[in-house]
Write a protein that holds these residues in place. Structure first.
Motif, PDB file in Angstrom:
ATOM      1  N   GLN A   1       0.836  -1.205   0.000  1.00  0.00           N
ATOM      2  CA  GLN A   1       0.000   0.000   0.000  1.00  0.00           C
ATOM      3  C   GLN A   1       0.866   1.249   0.000  1.00  0.00           C
ATOM      4  O   GLN A   1       1.840   1.334   0.745  1.00  0.00           O
ATOM      5  CB  GLN A   1      -0.905  -0.006   1.229  1.00  0.00           C
ATOM      6  CG  GLN A   1      -1.874   1.154   1.301  1.00  0.00           C
ATOM      7  CD  GLN A   1      -2.993   1.072   0.266  1.00  0.00           C
ATOM      8  OE1 GLN A   1      -3.390  -0.026  -0.133  1.00  0.00           O
ATOM      9  NE2 GLN A   1      -3.492   2.201  -0.171  1.00  0.00           N
ATOM     10  N   GLY A   2       0.477   2.228  -0.834  1.00  0.00           N
ATOM     11  CA  GLY A   2       1.164   3.506  -0.857  1.00  0.00           C
ATOM     12  C   GLY A   2       2.024   3.676  -2.089  1.00  0.00           C
ATOM     13  O   GLY A   2       2.894   2.844  -2.362  1.00  0.00           O
TER      14      GLY A   2
ATOM     15  N   THR B   1       4.478  -6.069  -5.296  1.00  0.00           N
ATOM     16  CA  THR B   1       3.990  -5.093  -6.249  1.00  0.00           C
ATOM     17  C   THR B   1       3.206  -4.060  -5.481  1.00  0.00           C
ATOM     18  O   THR B   1       3.353  -3.920  -4.272  1.00  0.00           O
ATOM     19  CB  THR B   1       3.206  -5.807  -7.370  1.00  0.00           C
ATOM     20  OG1 THR B   1       2.777  -4.849  -8.340  1.00  0.00           O
ATOM     21  CG2 THR B   1       2.012  -6.588  -6.859  1.00  0.00           C
ATOM     22  N   GLY B   2       2.411  -3.261  -6.166  1.00  0.00           N
ATOM     23  CA  GLY B   2       1.765  -2.209  -5.386  1.00  0.00           C
ATOM     24  C   GLY B   2       0.687  -1.499  -6.155  1.00  0.00           C
ATOM     25  O   GLY B   2       0.082  -2.061  -7.048  1.00  0.00           O
ATOM     26  N   GLY B   3       0.846  -0.178  -5.720  1.00  0.00           N
ATOM     27  CA  GLY B   3       1.712   0.510  -4.764  1.00  0.00           C
ATOM     28  C   GLY B   3       3.224   0.393  -5.049  1.00  0.00           C
ATOM     29  O   GLY B   3       3.629  -0.110  -6.077  1.00  0.00           O
ATOM     30  N   GLU B   4       3.969   0.920  -4.099  1.00  0.00           N
ATOM     31  CA  GLU B   4       5.419   0.988  -4.257  1.00  0.00           C
ATOM     32  C   GLU B   4       6.102   0.180  -3.160  1.00  0.00           C
ATOM     33  O   GLU B   4       6.221   0.651  -2.018  1.00  0.00           O
ATOM     34  CB  GLU B   4       5.855   2.458  -4.198  1.00  0.00           C
ATOM     35  CG  GLU B   4       7.370   2.655  -4.238  1.00  0.00           C
ATOM     36  CD  GLU B   4       8.010   1.946  -5.410  1.00  0.00           C
ATOM     37  OE1 GLU B   4       7.793   2.363  -6.541  1.00  0.00           O
ATOM     38  OE2 GLU B   4       8.744   0.946  -5.177  1.00  0.00           O
TER      39      GLU B   4
ATOM     40  N   TYR C   1       8.163  -5.260  -8.322  1.00  0.00           N
ATOM     41  CA  TYR C   1       7.787  -4.127  -9.186  1.00  0.00           C
ATOM     42  C   TYR C   1       8.093  -2.827  -8.463  1.00  0.00           C
ATOM     43  O   TYR C   1       7.934  -2.728  -7.247  1.00  0.00           O
ATOM     44  CB  TYR C   1       6.284  -4.162  -9.496  1.00  0.00           C
ATOM     45  CG  TYR C   1       5.885  -5.182 -10.527  1.00  0.00           C
ATOM     46  CD1 TYR C   1       5.645  -4.800 -11.842  1.00  0.00           C
ATOM     47  CD2 TYR C   1       5.748  -6.523 -10.191  1.00  0.00           C
ATOM     48  CE1 TYR C   1       5.269  -5.730 -12.806  1.00  0.00           C
ATOM     49  CE2 TYR C   1       5.377  -7.464 -11.139  1.00  0.00           C
ATOM     50  CZ  TYR C   1       5.136  -7.062 -12.440  1.00  0.00           C
ATOM     51  OH  TYR C   1       4.779  -7.994 -13.376  1.00  0.00           O
ATOM     52  N   THR C   2       8.493  -1.823  -9.237  1.00  0.00           N
ATOM     53  CA  THR C   2       8.746  -0.515  -8.645  1.00  0.00           C
ATOM     54  C   THR C   2       8.510   0.587  -9.665  1.00  0.00           C
ATOM     55  O   THR C   2       8.733   0.381 -10.871  1.00  0.00           O
ATOM     56  CB  THR C   2      10.202  -0.419  -8.131  1.00  0.00           C
ATOM     57  OG1 THR C   2      10.412   0.884  -7.587  1.00  0.00           O
ATOM     58  CG2 THR C   2      11.212  -0.681  -9.226  1.00  0.00           C
ATOM     59  N   GLY C   3       8.084   1.745  -9.179  1.00  0.00           N
ATOM     60  CA  GLY C   3       7.975   2.919 -10.038  1.00  0.00           C
ATOM     61  C   GLY C   3       9.294   3.643 -10.194  1.00  0.00           C
ATOM     62  O   GLY C   3       9.435   4.534 -11.032  1.00  0.00           O
ATOM     63  N   TYR C   4      10.282   3.284  -9.380  1.00  0.00           N
ATOM     64  CA  TYR C   4      11.620   3.855  -9.522  1.00  0.00           C
ATOM     65  C   TYR C   4      12.378   3.142 -10.637  1.00  0.00           C
ATOM     66  O   TYR C   4      12.121   1.972 -10.930  1.00  0.00           O
ATOM     67  CB  TYR C   4      12.419   3.705  -8.215  1.00  0.00           C
ATOM     68  CG  TYR C   4      11.857   4.484  -7.062  1.00  0.00           C
ATOM     69  CD1 TYR C   4      12.038   5.861  -6.972  1.00  0.00           C
ATOM     70  CD2 TYR C   4      11.148   3.847  -6.055  1.00  0.00           C
ATOM     71  CE1 TYR C   4      11.518   6.579  -5.899  1.00  0.00           C
ATOM     72  CE2 TYR C   4      10.621   4.561  -4.982  1.00  0.00           C
ATOM     73  CZ  TYR C   4      10.813   5.928  -4.914  1.00  0.00           C
ATOM     74  OH  TYR C   4      10.287   6.636  -3.865  1.00  0.00           O
TER      75      TYR C   4
END
Ligand code: SF4
Length: 165
Positions: A26-27, A70-73, A98-101
């Motif tokens: 979450q987040g 995964t997420g979220g981050e 998984y990451t958004g970075y």
């Protein structure tokens, strides 16, 4: 140790190779337009789960081949995510994160980010970019995202693309 999660799915075939337990952390501060999971954006949303409970859920499914963070981050909760990943790896489960970075951003991050990278077998990096969306991509939504062999890349010599067995 606890993780704040949006949910857990124990039979995913789309979040990495094989049959996986997917943990939706979450987040996420990125707010990518077209995000697959905007319900996981709020850092105060979701609910807490003990990592031992997540591992117990994994043990109840003998067909699982891996766990996906995964997420979220996931890197917002890197310490707990790394601890979960380490315990799962000790049970011979493959770890996808998984990451958004981007990979490069992660390498410049705090020590706990590197620890989560060290526990990751397959990293899918970068935010979702709607104009680069491609439904034919393996395990990812947009063409800027990369499948990265984290152990090989950390071993030196540059970024190594992940390839399915
Ligand atoms: S980084 Fe991932 S979870 Fe976060 S907003 Fe973008 S697509 Fe959604």
């Amino acid at each position: 140790m606890r993780l704040r999660v949006a949910g857990v799915i124990n039979d995913s075939i789309v979040d990495g190779p094989g049959l996986r337990l997917a943990v939706f952390c979450q987040g996420c501060p990125r707010r990518c337009p077209g995000c697959h999971n905007p319900g996981a954006w709020d850092e105060n949303g979701g609910y807490w789960l003990d990592t031992a409970e997540i591992l117990a859920a994994a043990r109840r499914n003998p067909l699982l081949t891996g766990i996906t963070l995964t997420g979220g981050e996931p890197f917002l909760q890197a310490t707990a995510a790394a601890a979960l990943a380490a315990a799962a790896k000790a049970r011979d489960l493959h770890i996808a994160t998984y990451t958004g970075y981007t990979w490069e951003e992660l390498l410049a991050g705090p020590p706990e980010w590197l620890e989560l990278l060290r526990q990751t077998d397959l990293l899918i990096d970068g935010p979702f970019v709607a104009r680069k969306r491609d439904i034919d991509l393996l395990f990812r939504g947009s063409a800027n995202q990369r499948l990265i062999d984290a152990p090989a890349s950390l071993a030196g010599g540059g970024l190594v693309a992940w390839e399915a067995d």
